[in-house]
Motif scaffolding. Structure first.
Motif, mmCIF file in Angstrom:
data_model
loop_
_atom_site.group_PDB
_atom_site.id
_atom_site.type_symbol
_atom_site.label_atom_id
_atom_site.label_comp_id
_atom_site.label_asym_id
_atom_site.label_seq_id
_atom_site.Cartn_x
_atom_site.Cartn_y
_atom_site.Cartn_z
ATOM 1 N N ALA A 181 -4.315 2.203 11.227
ATOM 2 C CA ALA A 181 -3.476 3.372 10.938
ATOM 3 C C ALA A 181 -2.128 2.971 10.364
ATOM 4 C CB ALA A 181 -3.280 4.190 12.217
ATOM 5 N N ALA A 182 -1.707 1.728 10.616
ATOM 6 C CA ALA A 182 -0.404 1.259 10.118
ATOM 7 C C ALA A 182 -0.499 0.568 8.764
ATOM 8 C CB ALA A 182 0.204 0.293 11.140
ATOM 9 N N ILE A 183 -1.710 0.379 8.261
ATOM 10 C CA ILE A 183 -1.899 -0.287 6.965
ATOM 11 C C ILE A 183 -2.074 0.771 5.891
ATOM 12 C CG2 ILE A 183 -3.304 -1.914 5.636
ATOM 13 C CD1 ILE A 183 -1.885 -3.188 7.983
ATOM 14 N N PRO A 184 -1.226 0.781 4.856
ATOM 15 C CA PRO A 184 -1.378 1.801 3.808
ATOM 16 C C PRO A 184 -2.672 1.623 3.031
ATOM 17 C CG PRO A 184 0.272 0.168 3.180
ATOM 18 C CD PRO A 184 -0.091 -0.117 4.593
ATOM 19 N N ARG A 185 -3.307 2.737 2.685
ATOM 20 C CA ARG A 185 -4.511 2.685 1.852
ATOM 21 C C ARG A 185 -4.111 2.423 0.407
ATOM 22 N NH1 ARG A 185 -9.087 4.893 4.199
ATOM 23 N NH2 ARG A 185 -10.083 3.799 2.459
ATOM 24 N N ASP A 186 -5.021 1.820 -0.334
ATOM 25 C CA ASP A 186 -4.753 1.460 -1.729
ATOM 26 C C ASP A 186 -5.925 1.937 -2.581
ATOM 27 O OD1 ASP A 186 -4.314 0.344 -4.211
ATOM 28 O OD2 ASP A 186 -3.930 -1.682 -3.464
ATOM 29 N N SER A 187 -5.716 3.045 -3.306
ATOM 30 C CA SER A 187 -6.777 3.589 -4.158
ATOM 31 C C SER A 187 -6.503 3.346 -5.643
ATOM 32 C CB SER A 187 -6.930 5.092 -3.903
ATOM 33 O OG SER A 187 -5.702 5.765 -4.168
ATOM 34 N N LYS A 188 -5.550 2.462 -5.932
ATOM 35 C CA LYS A 188 -5.185 2.193 -7.312
ATOM 36 C C LYS A 188 -6.342 1.551 -8.074
ATOM 37 C CE LYS A 188 -2.080 -0.746 -10.047
ATOM 38 N NZ LYS A 188 -1.046 -1.806 -9.950
ATOM 39 N N ASN A 189 -6.626 2.079 -9.249
ATOM 40 C CA ASN A 189 -7.624 1.475 -10.126
ATOM 41 C C ASN A 189 -7.012 0.289 -10.854
ATOM 42 O OD1 ASN A 189 -9.430 3.431 -9.365
ATOM 43 N ND2 ASN A 189 -10.052 3.946 -11.440
ATOM 44 N N ARG A 190 -7.650 -0.858 -10.759
ATOM 45 C CA ARG A 190 -7.135 -2.061 -11.420
ATOM 46 C C ARG A 190 -7.648 -2.135 -12.860
ATOM 47 N NH1 ARG A 190 -5.450 -1.708 -6.145
ATOM 48 N NH2 ARG A 190 -4.156 -3.515 -5.644
ATOM 49 N N GLU A 191 -6.730 -2.347 -13.787
ATOM 50 C CA GLU A 191 -7.114 -2.512 -15.190
ATOM 51 C C GLU A 191 -7.355 -3.976 -15.533
ATOM 52 O OE1 GLU A 191 -4.169 -0.628 -17.596
ATOM 53 O OE2 GLU A 191 -4.591 1.381 -16.829
#
Length: 433
Positions: A181-191
């Motif tokens: 719960a303390a770790i931010p999610r990362d949904s960024k698409n990598r180019e």
């Protein structure tokens, strides 16, 4: 790998703890008795100066941190490599048989004297002596009783240990959920193709070799290590951001995290997306179905067929059979996307003299010629090891233009060959700027 903790429970009982997992060590007249196991247990025992004579095998249990059987393979490897003692394994007939059968699938295989063929050795009987506690095992004045899920130890009629009385009040799952719960999610698409080594060590030193590869929406974890939530969190990666789990082979230091990942998939009623060769999946299924009878209901398999490219969205994965010490095969990889390519040797014995005899083109340096970056396993001390000696990796580097970095080794500050840096994100476009 972070440092484990040692806690004194009684005058005769100590506990090694790590990320919610634990093993107990009981001092007896017949030497140290260890109850249970956990990933990297051989490292933790060495860290705290223990050498156990007897191992008690409790019921097989799993949590989001891992399971209490993983760890025994490298206990035996350390005995075989460094010399050691034959351990007495004690437990219910079923539990001891399961551990023995598990190890029998993996541990006895090695190269012949010329490092050309995989042969079966008689090592398991040398280092693993099993005894059924039916219901009690006695040696001298020591008595170990396995009664249902409990383990009770007494010595010269003195009560020393009852496992059920010393169990933690909570499973590690709640603490892991709080951590996540303390770790931010990362949904960024990598180019650009990104490569992040989570661990560059092996079964004896450091965090075992495992790597995250990202491109677009895909996050591929190669050979997930033990204690997945905690280990990824050290690099600010949320466990649930991993989309696919790729396993190169079935040695313990490459499948440590399987049971925890499987347990998370079951807990959240979703599919664990596996990328692996059919032989690797078959052995995973054989080994872990007793723990997960519904295993195949909670996995989605993407089959790697060496020599045939596999397409995962915009990502192309080429694979090969390596030259290593399992008869089921081990996999080497080329992962390509966005005009860049990353090579991952997997465990293999790259040796130009051996390659001339084997005459397998996929084992030659040129297989990695299209790669911009290659992580290659490396061994510094022993040219005759089952792993690749650094002089051979140096020769491979001379034959290809991409950058080769060593991994699967202890970190050397003054290494004669450049090593991958654990926790460094290699963005392939930037790396070659």
């Amino acid at each position: 790998m972070t440092i484990s903790t040692l806690r004194k429970l009684t005058e005769r009982v100590q506990r090694i703890e790590h990320c919610g997992m634990f093993v107990d060590l009981v001092c007896t007249s017949e030497g140290t008795v260890r109850i249970g196991s956990m990933p990297d247990v051989a490292k933790f025992l060495t860290e705290h100066g223990f050498r156990e004579e007897i191992v008690v095998v409790p019921d097989w249990e799993v949590s989001l941190a891992g399971d209490n059987r993983t760890g025994e393979e490298f206990i035996l490897w350390q005995s075989q490599i460094k010399g050691g003692i034959l351990r007495e394994y004690v437990g219910s007939k079923q539990n001891v048989k399961q551990v023995y059968s598990h190890l029998e699938c993996i541990f006895p295989y090695f190269f012949d004297d010329k490092n050309l063929k995989v042969v079966r050795k008689n090592w398991l009987g040398k280092w693993f002596h099993h005894n059924a506690a039916d219901p009690c095992y006695r040696i001298g004045s020591l008595e170990i009783c396995c009664q249902g899920s409990d383990v009770v130890i007494s010595d010269a009629d003195e009560f020393l240990y009852c496992r059920n009385d010393l169990l933690p009040s909570e499973s590690p799952d709640a603490a892991i959920e709080s951590l996540l719960a303390a770790i931010p999610r990362d949904s960024k698409n990598r180019e650009s193709l990104e490569v992040l080594p989570i661990g560059c060590g092996n079964g004896v030193y450091g965090t075992v070799a495992n790597t995250i590869v990202r491109f677009g929406e895909y996050v591929i974890w190669i050979d997930p290590c033990g204690y997945p939530a905690h280990t990824l969190a050290r690099h600010n990666i949320h466990w649930d951001d991993v989309t696919h789990f790729l396993f190169t082979h079935n040695h313990e230091d490459h499948v440590q995290g399987f049971t925890a990942c499987m347990q998370r998939a079951r807990k959240h009623n979703r599919k664990l997306k596996l990328i692996l060769a059919d032989n690797v999946f078959r052995i995973l299924t054989d080994l872990y179905s007793p723990l997960f009878p519904d295993l195949e209901e909670h996995v989605e398999c993407f089959s790697l067929q060496p020599g045939i490219p596999f397409q995962l969205g915009p990502i192309r994965i080429d694979s090969r059979w390596n030259h290593h010490i399992l008869p089921y095969g081990t996999i080497g990889l080329k992962i390509s996307a966005g005009g860049r390519s990353f090579g991952y040797s997997g465990d293999t014995k790259y040796d130009e003299g051996i390659n001339k005899i084997l005459k397998r083109a996929e084992l030659e340096a040129e297989w990695f010629a299209s790669c911009d970056l290659v992580f290659h396993e490396i061994e510094f001390d022993n040219p005759d090891s089952v792993h690749t000696h650094w002089k051979q990796v140096e020769s491979l580097q001379a034959k290809i233009s991409g950058k080769v970095l060593g991994y699967h080794t202890p970190y050397l500050a003054n290494s004669p060959f450049p090593l991958a840096e654990e926790g460094r994100c290699y963005i392939l476009d930037e790396f070659w700027g």
